[in-house]
Design an enzyme around this catalytic site. Structure first.
Site, PDB file in Angstrom:
ATOM      1  CB  ILE A  36      -0.960  -0.031   1.214  1.00  0.00           C
ATOM      2  CG1 ILE A  36      -2.186   0.818   0.973  1.00  0.00           C
ATOM      3  CG2 ILE A  36      -0.260   0.330   2.509  1.00  0.00           C
ATOM      4  CD1 ILE A  36      -3.328   0.567   1.947  1.00  0.00           C
ATOM      5  CB  VAL A 106       2.310  -6.587   9.075  1.00  0.00           C
ATOM      6  CG1 VAL A 106       1.083  -7.498   9.061  1.00  0.00           C
ATOM      7  CG2 VAL A 106       1.937  -5.181   8.609  1.00  0.00           C
ATOM      8  CG  HIS A 110       5.304  -9.256   5.273  1.00  0.00           C
ATOM      9  ND1 HIS A 110       4.994  -9.302   6.616  1.00  0.00           N
ATOM     10  CD2 HIS A 110       6.016  -8.118   5.100  1.00  0.00           C
ATOM     11  CE1 HIS A 110       5.486  -8.231   7.226  1.00  0.00           C
ATOM     12  NE2 HIS A 110       6.125  -7.495   6.323  1.00  0.00           N
TER      13      HIS A 110
END
Ligand code: AMP
Length: 126
Positions: A36, A106, A110
């Protein structure tokens, strides 16, 4: 110490369909979507669908099918973006942050795939 997975993290919400994402690729075990806040023209995040916090958690505890699928998806993204040096691309960087010193935002594993501009040296001096 075992990892405790927080199922309220933002990628868990993406996986449950509670918030949208800009999907690049999806398979049985893996989801890839655009970051994002991209830091390069190509900035894709590859995540396992399973509840893993960090690279070492995933690599230690995920099934071979999950691990293979994750890496095949990453390879397909590199191929489709045309950034792999083996195919004449200008190159890319993969990275994954784990924990406090790496400033992991987060807590769902990932892998970042970054490309499309010169990315500089791997780390700045401390
Ligand atoms: P890290 O610091 O390695 O944990 O990186 C987390 C990444 O997730 C950052 O690059 C963020 O820009 C990205 N991010 C956070 N929320 C979202 C979201 N809803 N969709 C896509 N990327 C996100």
């Amino acid at each position: 110490m075992a990892y405790a997975y927080d199922d309220q993290n933002i990628f868990a919400k993406i996986l449950r369909g509670e918030i949208p994402n800009d999907t690049v690729m999806e398979t049985e075990h893996t989801l890839a979507f655009n970051d994002i806040r991209p830091q390069a023209p190509v900035h894709v995040l590859v995540i396992p669908k399973g509840a893993y916090v960090t690279f070492d958690h995933f690599a230690a505890d995920a099934s071979e099918a999950e691990i293979a699928d994750f890496h095949r998806v990453a390879a397909r993204i590199v191929a489709e973006a045309g950034i792999g040096p083996g195919e004449g691309g200008a190159g890319y960087r993969t990275l994954s942050n784990a924990g406090e010193d790496a400033v992991q935002e987060v807590p769902h594993y990932h892998m970042h795939i970054l490309a499309g501009r010169p990315l500089g040296r791997m780390l700045q001096p401390a």
